[in-house]
Design a protein around this motif. Structure first.
Motif, PDB file in Angstrom:
ATOM      1  N   PRO A 153       0.839  -1.205   0.000  1.00 46.43           N
ATOM      2  CA  PRO A 153       0.000   0.000   0.000  1.00 46.43           C
ATOM      3  C   PRO A 153       0.872   1.253   0.000  1.00 46.43           C
ATOM      4  CG  PRO A 153      -0.622  -1.508   1.772  1.00 46.43           C
ATOM      5  CD  PRO A 153       0.674  -1.989   1.216  1.00 46.43           C
ATOM      6  N   ASP A 154       0.625   2.136  -0.950  1.00 48.97           N
ATOM      7  CA  ASP A 154       1.314   3.424  -0.985  1.00 48.97           C
ATOM      8  C   ASP A 154       0.534   4.440  -0.162  1.00 48.97           C
ATOM      9  OD1 ASP A 154       3.225   2.330  -2.688  1.00 48.97           O
ATOM     10  OD2 ASP A 154       2.101   2.902  -4.477  1.00 48.97           O
ATOM     11  N   SER A 155      -0.781   4.255  -0.088  1.00 50.97           N
ATOM     12  CA  SER A 155      -1.681   5.065   0.722  1.00 50.97           C
ATOM     13  C   SER A 155      -2.944   4.226   0.916  1.00 50.97           C
ATOM     14  CB  SER A 155      -2.003   6.395   0.028  1.00 50.97           C
ATOM     15  OG  SER A 155      -2.801   6.166  -1.112  1.00 50.97           O
ATOM     16  N   ALA A 156      -3.965   4.802   1.506  1.00 56.69           N
ATOM     17  CA  ALA A 156      -5.219   4.072   1.693  1.00 56.69           C
ATOM     18  C   ALA A 156      -5.954   3.876   0.365  1.00 56.69           C
ATOM     19  CB  ALA A 156      -6.116   4.814   2.678  1.00 56.69           C
ATOM     20  N   GLU A 157      -5.583   4.640  -0.645  1.00 57.94           N
ATOM     21  CA  GLU A 157      -6.269   4.603  -1.939  1.00 57.94           C
ATOM     22  C   GLU A 157      -5.422   4.035  -3.071  1.00 57.94           C
ATOM     23  OE1 GLU A 157      -9.534   5.704  -2.211  1.00 57.94           O
ATOM     24  OE2 GLU A 157      -9.403   5.876  -0.043  1.00 57.94           O
ATOM     25  N   ARG A 158      -4.138   3.793  -2.838  1.00 53.07           N
ATOM     26  CA  ARG A 158      -3.215   3.422  -3.917  1.00 53.07           C
ATOM     27  C   ARG A 158      -2.344   2.244  -3.489  1.00 53.07           C
ATOM     28  NH1 ARG A 158      -0.293   7.929  -7.448  1.00 53.07           N
ATOM     29  NH2 ARG A 158       0.573   6.508  -8.963  1.00 53.07           N
ATOM     30  N   PHE A 159      -2.176   1.264  -4.392  1.00 49.40           N
ATOM     31  CA  PHE A 159      -1.434   0.046  -4.089  1.00 49.40           C
ATOM     32  C   PHE A 159      -0.479  -0.284  -5.230  1.00 49.40           C
ATOM     33  CE2 PHE A 159      -5.698  -0.001  -2.430  1.00 49.40           C
ATOM     34  CZ  PHE A 159      -5.505  -0.278  -1.096  1.00 49.40           C
ATOM     35  N   THR A 160       0.701  -0.792  -4.876  1.00 47.61           N
ATOM     36  CA  THR A 160       1.664  -1.229  -5.880  1.00 47.61           C
ATOM     37  C   THR A 160       1.783  -2.743  -5.810  1.00 47.61           C
ATOM     38  OG1 THR A 160       2.901   0.829  -5.667  1.00 47.61           O
ATOM     39  CG2 THR A 160       4.034  -1.015  -6.694  1.00 47.61           C
ATOM     40  N   GLY A 191       7.230  -9.237 -12.771  1.00 49.92           N
ATOM     41  CA  GLY A 191       8.378  -8.348 -12.870  1.00 49.92           C
ATOM     42  C   GLY A 191       8.043  -6.908 -13.207  1.00 49.92           C
ATOM     43  N   GLU A 192       6.791  -6.602 -13.417  1.00 52.38           N
ATOM     44  CA  GLU A 192       6.349  -5.238 -13.728  1.00 52.38           C
ATOM     45  C   GLU A 192       5.611  -4.671 -12.521  1.00 52.38           C
ATOM     46  OE1 GLU A 192       6.567  -3.431 -16.559  1.00 52.38           O
ATOM     47  OE2 GLU A 192       7.292  -4.914 -17.965  1.00 52.38           O
ATOM     48  N   GLU A 193       5.941  -3.465 -12.117  1.00 47.33           N
ATOM     49  CA  GLU A 193       5.204  -2.815 -11.034  1.00 47.33           C
ATOM     50  C   GLU A 193       3.939  -2.181 -11.607  1.00 47.33           C
ATOM     51  OE1 GLU A 193       7.356  -0.129  -8.570  1.00 47.33           O
ATOM     52  OE2 GLU A 193       8.193  -1.782  -7.424  1.00 47.33           O
ATOM     53  N   VAL A 194       2.815  -2.557 -11.025  1.00 41.69           N
ATOM     54  CA  VAL A 194       1.522  -2.044 -11.461  1.00 41.69           C
ATOM     55  C   VAL A 194       0.915  -1.277 -10.288  1.00 41.69           C
ATOM     56  CG1 VAL A 194      -0.771  -2.672 -12.272  1.00 41.69           C
ATOM     57  CG2 VAL A 194       1.202  -4.006 -12.999  1.00 41.69           C
ATOM     58  N   VAL A 195       0.465  -0.057 -10.547  1.00 44.12           N
ATOM     59  CA  VAL A 195      -0.173   0.762  -9.522  1.00 44.12           C
ATOM     60  C   VAL A 195      -1.680   0.670  -9.724  1.00 44.12           C
ATOM     61  CG1 VAL A 195      -0.456   3.076  -8.585  1.00 44.12           C
ATOM     62  CG2 VAL A 195       1.780   2.316  -9.375  1.00 44.12           C
ATOM     63  N   MET A 196      -2.380   0.251  -8.663  1.00 45.80           N
ATOM     64  CA  MET A 196      -3.837   0.156  -8.693  1.00 45.80           C
ATOM     65  C   MET A 196      -4.392   1.168  -7.707  1.00 45.80           C
ATOM     66  SD  MET A 196      -4.507  -3.878  -8.905  1.00 45.80           S
ATOM     67  CE  MET A 196      -3.806  -4.870 -10.193  1.00 45.80           C
ATOM     68  N   GLU A 197      -5.507   1.787  -8.090  1.00 44.20           N
ATOM     69  CA  GLU A 197      -6.097   2.823  -7.249  1.00 44.20           C
ATOM     70  C   GLU A 197      -7.585   2.577  -7.056  1.00 44.20           C
ATOM     71  OE1 GLU A 197      -3.960   6.902  -7.863  1.00 44.20           O
ATOM     72  OE2 GLU A 197      -4.617   6.122  -9.811  1.00 44.20           O
ATOM     73  N   LYS A 198      -8.088   3.059  -5.923  1.00 43.17           N
ATOM     74  CA  LYS A 198      -9.528   3.010  -5.690  1.00 43.17           C
ATOM     75  C   LYS A 198     -10.175   4.136  -6.476  1.00 43.17           C
ATOM     76  CE  LYS A 198      -9.589   0.754  -1.237  1.00 43.17           C
ATOM     77  NZ  LYS A 198     -10.084   0.798   0.146  1.00 43.17           N
ATOM     78  N   TYR A 228     -14.051   1.003  -5.338  1.00 42.73           N
ATOM     79  CA  TYR A 228     -13.550  -0.239  -5.915  1.00 42.73           C
ATOM     80  C   TYR A 228     -12.133  -0.038  -6.434  1.00 42.73           C
ATOM     81  CZ  TYR A 228     -18.344  -1.877  -5.731  1.00 42.73           C
ATOM     82  OH  TYR A 228     -19.580  -2.231  -5.297  1.00 42.73           O
ATOM     83  N   VAL A 229     -11.325  -1.069  -6.346  1.00 40.51           N
ATOM     84  CA  VAL A 229      -9.961  -1.001  -6.848  1.00 40.51           C
ATOM     85  C   VAL A 229      -9.984  -1.269  -8.346  1.00 40.51           C
ATOM     86  CG1 VAL A 229      -7.646  -1.990  -6.691  1.00 40.51           C
ATOM     87  CG2 VAL A 229      -9.036  -1.762  -4.631  1.00 40.51           C
ATOM     88  N   ARG A 230      -9.310  -0.423  -9.104  1.00 39.84           N
ATOM     89  CA  ARG A 230      -9.261  -0.551 -10.558  1.00 39.84           C
ATOM     90  C   ARG A 230      -7.842  -0.812 -11.019  1.00 39.84           C
ATOM     91  NH1 ARG A 230     -14.311  -1.610 -11.307  1.00 39.84           N
ATOM     92  NH2 ARG A 230     -15.705   0.084 -10.793  1.00 39.84           N
ATOM     93  N   ALA A 231      -7.729  -1.647 -12.024  1.00 42.79           N
ATOM     94  CA  ALA A 231      -6.435  -1.979 -12.604  1.00 42.79           C
ATOM     95  C   ALA A 231      -6.244  -1.201 -13.894  1.00 42.79           C
ATOM     96  CB  ALA A 231      -6.377  -3.476 -12.890  1.00 42.79           C
ATOM     97  N   PRO A 232      -5.029  -0.725 -14.147  1.00 40.52           N
ATOM     98  CA  PRO A 232      -4.763  -0.028 -15.410  1.00 40.52           C
ATOM     99  C   PRO A 232      -4.624  -1.036 -16.549  1.00 40.52           C
ATOM    100  CG  PRO A 232      -2.739  -0.272 -14.197  1.00 40.52           C
ATOM    101  CD  PRO A 232      -3.848  -0.811 -13.304  1.00 40.52           C
ATOM    102  N   GLY A 233      -4.732  -0.565 -17.766  1.00 37.83           N
ATOM    103  CA  GLY A 233      -4.587  -1.436 -18.919  1.00 37.83           C
ATOM    104  C   GLY A 233      -3.143  -1.690 -19.305  1.00 37.83           C
ATOM    105  N   LEU A 274      -5.298  -8.940 -13.738  1.00 42.89           N
ATOM    106  CA  LEU A 274      -5.308  -7.674 -13.010  1.00 42.89           C
ATOM    107  C   LEU A 274      -6.625  -7.457 -12.280  1.00 42.89           C
ATOM    108  CD1 LEU A 274      -3.535  -5.271 -15.524  1.00 42.89           C
ATOM    109  CD2 LEU A 274      -2.579  -6.345 -13.489  1.00 42.89           C
ATOM    110  N   ASN A 275      -7.732  -7.843 -12.903  1.00 43.62           N
ATOM    111  CA  ASN A 275      -9.025  -7.690 -12.244  1.00 43.62           C
ATOM    112  C   ASN A 275      -9.172  -8.635 -11.060  1.00 43.62           C
ATOM    113  OD1 ASN A 275      -9.935  -5.577 -13.837  1.00 43.62           O
ATOM    114  ND2 ASN A 275     -10.782  -6.944 -15.383  1.00 43.62           N
TER     115      ASN A 275
END
Length: 71
Positions: free
Chosen positions: A17-24, A29-36, A41-46, A59-60
């Protein structure tokens, strides 16, 4: 919030968790940042920050487990 691990059909992933709303998440091997989003709801980037495409199904699944763990 401390880091935690989730298990999905796609494998085991450590969530930082980077914050309460953001997660790494390290996905293959790729860092993906997911955000509420606005609904909580937590959403995954494309794509990753490097522009690589990842499996949206995986990712979902990860996003769903993060939502369950942090709800």
């Amino acid at each position: 919030m401390n880091a935690f691990m989730i298990n999905t059909a796609g494998g085991r992933f450590y969530i930082r968790p980077d914050s309460a709303e953001r997660f790494t998440v390290d996905v293959n091997g790729e860092e993906v940042v997911m955000e509420k989003d606005d609904d909580g709801y937590v959403r995954a980037p494309g794509a990753t920050g490097a522009g690589h495409r990842l499996n949206m199904g995986l990712l979902n699944m990860i996003a769903d487990e993060i939502y369950v763990h942090t709800a």
